[in-house]
Design an enzyme around this catalytic site. Structure first.
Site, PDB file in Angstrom:
ATOM      1  N   THR A  12      42.554  41.213  35.580  1.00 12.98           N
ATOM      2  CA  THR A  12      41.493  42.098  36.088  1.00 12.98           C
ATOM      3  C   THR A  12      41.266  41.880  37.583  1.00 12.98           C
ATOM      4  OG1 THR A  12      40.455  41.947  33.925  1.00 12.98           O
ATOM      5  CG2 THR A  12      39.078  42.758  35.717  1.00 12.98           C
ATOM      6  N   VAL A  13      41.034  40.632  37.972  1.00 15.25           N
ATOM      7  CA  VAL A  13      40.705  40.346  39.381  1.00 15.25           C
ATOM      8  C   VAL A  13      41.969  40.354  40.249  1.00 15.25           C
ATOM      9  CG1 VAL A  13      39.595  38.708  40.946  1.00 15.25           C
ATOM     10  CG2 VAL A  13      38.709  38.985  38.620  1.00 15.25           C
ATOM     11  N   LYS A 102      34.643  30.060  38.686  1.00 10.36           N
ATOM     12  CA  LYS A 102      33.398  29.255  38.696  1.00 10.36           C
ATOM     13  C   LYS A 102      33.473  28.081  37.747  1.00 10.36           C
ATOM     14  CE  LYS A 102      32.922  32.852  35.699  1.00 10.36           C
ATOM     15  NZ  LYS A 102      33.169  34.270  35.774  1.00 10.36           N
ATOM     16  N   GLU A 126      33.753  33.147  47.210  1.00  9.53           N
ATOM     17  CA  GLU A 126      32.718  34.183  47.133  1.00  9.53           C
ATOM     18  C   GLU A 126      32.708  34.882  45.777  1.00  9.53           C
ATOM     19  OE1 GLU A 126      30.367  35.163  49.815  1.00  9.53           O
ATOM     20  OE2 GLU A 126      29.594  35.802  47.866  1.00  9.53           O
ATOM     21  N   GLY A 184      34.733  46.028  26.092  1.00 12.64           N
ATOM     22  CA  GLY A 184      35.442  45.129  27.008  1.00 12.64           C
ATOM     23  C   GLY A 184      34.524  44.393  27.970  1.00 12.64           C
ATOM     24  N   LYS A 202      27.540  29.006  37.436  1.00 12.35           N
ATOM     25  CA  LYS A 202      27.254  29.738  38.678  1.00 12.35           C
ATOM     26  C   LYS A 202      26.029  29.182  39.395  1.00 12.35           C
ATOM     27  CE  LYS A 202      29.284  34.056  36.954  1.00 12.35           C
ATOM     28  NZ  LYS A 202      28.973  35.268  36.177  1.00 12.35           N
ATOM     29  N   GLY A 304      33.858  42.814  37.302  1.00  9.65           N
ATOM     30  CA  GLY A 304      34.727  43.985  37.333  1.00  9.65           C
ATOM     31  C   GLY A 304      35.813  43.822  38.370  1.00  9.65           C
TER      32      GLY A 304
HETATM   33  P1  NAP Z   1      42.459  37.903  33.274  1.00  8.07           P
HETATM   34  O1  NAP Z   1      42.292  39.376  33.314  1.00  8.07           O
HETATM   35  O2  NAP Z   1      42.585  37.231  31.953  1.00  8.07           O
HETATM   36  O3  NAP Z   1      43.740  37.554  34.154  1.00  8.07           O
HETATM   37  C1  NAP Z   1      44.286  36.274  34.223  1.00  8.07           C
HETATM   38  C2  NAP Z   1      45.647  36.360  34.916  1.00  8.07           C
HETATM   39  O4  NAP Z   1      46.151  35.048  35.095  1.00  8.07           O
HETATM   40  C3  NAP Z   1      46.692  37.127  34.102  1.00  8.07           C
HETATM   41  O5  NAP Z   1      47.510  37.881  34.959  1.00  8.07           O
HETATM   42  C4  NAP Z   1      47.512  36.024  33.426  1.00  8.07           C
HETATM   43  O6  NAP Z   1      48.870  36.373  33.247  1.00  8.07           O
HETATM   44  C5  NAP Z   1      47.434  34.912  34.462  1.00  8.07           C
HETATM   45  N1  NAP Z   1      47.457  33.584  33.844  1.00  8.07           N
HETATM   46  C6  NAP Z   1      46.449  32.974  33.175  1.00  8.07           C
HETATM   47  N2  NAP Z   1      46.852  31.748  32.763  1.00  8.07           N
HETATM   48  C7  NAP Z   1      48.114  31.605  33.193  1.00  8.07           C
HETATM   49  C8  NAP Z   1      49.057  30.569  33.090  1.00  8.07           C
HETATM   50  N3  NAP Z   1      48.785  29.420  32.448  1.00  8.07           N
HETATM   51  N4  NAP Z   1      50.282  30.731  33.659  1.00  8.07           N
HETATM   52  C9  NAP Z   1      50.569  31.901  34.304  1.00  8.07           C
HETATM   53  N5  NAP Z   1      49.698  32.915  34.444  1.00  8.07           N
HETATM   54  C10 NAP Z   1      48.495  32.769  33.884  1.00  8.07           C
HETATM   55  O7  NAP Z   1      41.268  37.178  34.030  1.00  8.07           O
HETATM   56  P2  NAP Z   1      40.277  37.813  35.114  1.00  8.07           P
HETATM   57  O8  NAP Z   1      39.196  38.552  34.417  1.00  8.07           O
HETATM   58  O9  NAP Z   1      41.079  38.503  36.159  1.00  8.07           O
HETATM   59  O10 NAP Z   1      39.576  36.498  35.701  1.00  8.07           O
HETATM   60  C11 NAP Z   1      40.254  35.662  36.620  1.00  8.07           C
HETATM   61  C12 NAP Z   1      39.273  34.673  37.224  1.00  8.07           C
HETATM   62  O11 NAP Z   1      38.250  35.387  37.906  1.00  8.07           O
HETATM   63  C13 NAP Z   1      38.533  33.793  36.203  1.00  8.07           C
HETATM   64  O12 NAP Z   1      38.315  32.523  36.756  1.00  8.07           O
HETATM   65  C14 NAP Z   1      37.201  34.521  36.028  1.00  8.07           C
HETATM   66  O13 NAP Z   1      36.154  33.660  35.610  1.00  8.07           O
HETATM   67  C15 NAP Z   1      36.962  35.000  37.427  1.00  8.07           C
HETATM   68  N6  NAP Z   1      36.077  36.154  37.529  1.00  8.07           N
HETATM   69  C16 NAP Z   1      36.324  37.264  36.795  1.00  8.07           C
HETATM   70  C17 NAP Z   1      35.500  38.363  36.918  1.00  8.07           C
HETATM   71  C18 NAP Z   1      35.755  39.619  36.150  1.00  8.07           C
HETATM   72  O14 NAP Z   1      34.976  40.559  36.286  1.00  8.07           O
HETATM   73  N7  NAP Z   1      36.822  39.686  35.351  1.00  8.07           N
HETATM   74  C19 NAP Z   1      34.398  38.309  37.812  1.00  8.07           C
HETATM   75  C20 NAP Z   1      34.178  37.160  38.568  1.00  8.07           C
HETATM   76  C21 NAP Z   1      35.035  36.088  38.428  1.00  8.07           C
HETATM   77  P3  NAP Z   1      49.308  37.579  32.263  1.00  8.07           P
HETATM   78  O15 NAP Z   1      48.771  38.818  32.886  1.00  8.07           O
HETATM   79  O16 NAP Z   1      50.778  37.539  32.246  1.00  8.07           O
HETATM   80  O17 NAP Z   1      48.684  37.262  30.940  1.00  8.07           O
HETATM   81  N1  HSE Z   2      31.645  36.962  32.164  1.00  8.82           N
HETATM   82  C1  HSE Z   2      31.024  37.103  33.448  1.00  8.82           C
HETATM   83  C2  HSE Z   2      29.767  37.952  33.326  1.00  8.82           C
HETATM   84  C3  HSE Z   2      32.041  37.769  34.399  1.00  8.82           C
HETATM   85  O1  HSE Z   2      29.551  38.563  32.270  1.00  8.82           O
HETATM   86  O2  HSE Z   2      28.970  37.967  34.266  1.00  8.82           O
HETATM   87  C4  HSE Z   2      31.657  37.662  35.854  1.00  8.82           C
HETATM   88  O3  HSE Z   2      31.600  36.340  36.305  1.00  8.82           O
END
Ligand code: NAP
Ligand code: HSE
Length: 448
Positions: A12-13, A102, A126, A184, A202, A304
């Site tokens: 996602t990110v 985080k 950030e 989702g 956080k 997001g």
């Molecule tokens: P995600 O959609 O699950 O994406 C994770 C990515 O990392 C995927 O591309 C996955 O590969 C890769 N990955 C994970 N473990 C791996 C490993 N062991 N070896 C190789 N590749 C690996 O997660 P996300 O939602 O983008 O979140 C990423 C980070 O941002 C997290 O720390 C989360 O807490 C933080 N965050 C997320 C949001 C949000 O809105 N989603 C907001 C703020 C912060 P594949 O694609 O091949 O599976």
């Molecule tokens: N799971 C977290 C939330 C994503 O719902 O706020 C953003 O850090």
């Protein structure tokens, strides 16, 4: 000269970040000097939301953090390991790190920032708190002249979405959670969100920046929202409140412990007049009160792909700007690279955190009792015996043939309130105390 980025993760990110880096038009011109060099993923076969040449993707993430051509490693893979080890390896190789993680920073921040300072590299985060809302950099830079007193916020989007829908529709926690998972918003395993753990990570990060100390995550008091029922939402509404999961970090104010902090996460009854009341759905907000600035509120999308990527890319640009003007080449007398003190983190000491029993706050409790004469009187006497002064006691009706009594206290010491409650639970007439919640006093940023 292009700055080369190694992206760990394209979910996602990661995909949102790549999307911005690949489309620099009408954004900051420095973006044109950034290049995605390698991208680490778990699976090479997965369809991707963003189009990149296949040879940029690899499952060998270690080869990215050790690649001598890469300047900045962007960790957006999540999880504790291997994220922690990969960040440490990147730092040891002299690479700057940008992370949205985080969970890893709240647990391993001391180790990661110590290593970064030794190596003379930046670790910027950030995106780790409140997604697209700029709050980390304002705390480090724009508000750095202030003595911060209080920081209070809604910093978990999933729980805010669930509470907002429960409030609007009168639905149960389980029903809204199931919907949130289907849409989702909530993870398949929603524990970190609904049990308050994500918000605890956080607020630990924000408290560390606001008060200039390290925070031991285990000392952050944390309660989630699983126990909130439609009945509590309805009673709160009738009494002029909405229920929100608040994360708070503030100076304790106890003159015996002048440096002590309160750092806690729990559902709270917030008066409808308070600015946080109108923060709904997956939106986040953070209120900061400082001297002399007064009260400042940050509001926006807390998660997001696009909003979080906006924060990630801002960090990348900050580092690229430093490298571009050669600020990264200044050194200490011992040869270690000199870091910008407003961007780097150099906290050494751990903050003293007040135990939750020492908190002074108002409480809401919902008590189910047999409908006998004298029960309300006994409740009042027991609270009084423990120095708990009551603001209101109302018996609103019957639930499952039990009298439902809702109590609101004045500001009382949490330890005293808990002792009174323990005694009340043991009364024959009392069958259950299904909900105990704290009540915000009403002042902006004031949880007295
Ligand atoms: P995600 O959609 O699950 O994406 C994770 C990515 O990392 C995927 O591309 C996955 O590969 C890769 N990955 C994970 N473990 C791996 C490993 N062991 N070896 C190789 N590749 C690996 O997660 P996300 O939602 O983008 O979140 C990423 C980070 O941002 C997290 O720390 C989360 O807490 C933080 N965050 C997320 C949001 C949000 O809105 N989603 C907001 C703020 C912060 P594949 O694609 O091949 O599976
Ligand atoms: N799971 C977290 C939330 C994503 O719902 O706020 C953003 O850090």
């Amino acid at each position: 000269m292009a700055f080369k980025i190694g992206l760990l993760g394209l979910g996602t990110v990661g995909a949102g970040t790549a999307e911005i880096l690949l489309n620099p038009a009408q954004r900051h011109p420095l973006l044109q000097e950034l290049e995605i060099h390698r991208v680490g993923v778990r699976s090479l076969d997965k369809p991707r939301a963003v189009s990149l040449p296949a040879d940029r993707l690899t499952t060998d993430l270690e080869s990215i953090v050790t690649d001598p051509q890469i300047d900045i490693v962007v960790e957006v893979m999540g999880g504790l390991e291997p994220a922690r080890s990969l960040m440490l390896k990147a730092i040891a190789q002299g690479k700057h790190v940008v992370t949205a993680n985080k969970a890893a920073i709240a647990r391993f921040g001391a180790e990661i920032f110590t290593a970064a300072n030794q190596a003379g590299v930046y670790v910027l985060l950030e995106a780790a708190v409140a997604g697209g809302i700029p709050v980390i950099e304002p705390l480090k830079q724009s508000l750095c002249a202030n003595r911060i007193h209080t920081l209070i916020g809604i910093i978990n989007g999933t729980t805010n979405y669930i509470l907002t829908r429960m409030q609007a529709e009168g639905s149960s926690f389980d029903d809204v959670l199931a919907d949130a998972q289907q849409l989702g918003y909530a993870e398949a395993d929603p524990t970190a969100d609904v049990d308050g753990l994500d918000a605890a990570d956080k607020i630990a990060i924000l408290a560390s920046l606001a008060f200039g100390k390290r925070i031991n995550l285990e000392e952050v008091h944390c309660e989630g929202i699983r126990q909130i029922t439609a009945a509590d939402i309805t009673y709160a509404e009738r009494l002029g409140f909405v229920i929100k999961l608040l994360a708070t970090a503030k100076r304790d104010g106890d003159s015996a412990f002048p440096d002590r902090l309160q750092v806690r996460v729990h559902p709270t009854l917030v008066p409808k007049t308070h600015p946080l009341t109108n923060v709904n759905g997956v939106y986040n907000a953070v209120l900061i009160e400082g001297d002399p600035v007064g009260q400042v509120m940050f509001y926006g999308p807390g998660a997001g792909s696009g909003p979080t990527a906006s924060a990630v890319v801002a960090d990348i640009l900050n580092i690229a700007a430093i490298l571009k003007v050669g600020r990264g080449s200044a050194v200490h007398a011992d040869g270690r690279p000199l870091l910008d003190p407003l961007l780097a983190c150099s906290h050494q000491d751990y903050a003293a955190i007040a135990p939750i029993d020492d908190l002074t706050t108002r409480f809401y409790a919902r008590v189910l009792t047999q409908d006998f004469p004298g029960v309300i009187g006994r409740l009042g006497t027991t609270f009084g015996n423990h120095e708990v002064s009551l603001e209101s006691v109302v018996q609103i009706g019957l639930r499952e043939h039990q009298a439902e009594i809702v109590v609101i206290t004045h500001c009382v010491k949490e330890g005293n309130f808990r002792k009174a409650l323990e005694e009340i639970r043991s009364f024959d007439a009392v069958s259950n105390v299904p909900s105990v919640l704290r009540v915000l006093s009403g002042g902006f940023g004031d949880l007295a």
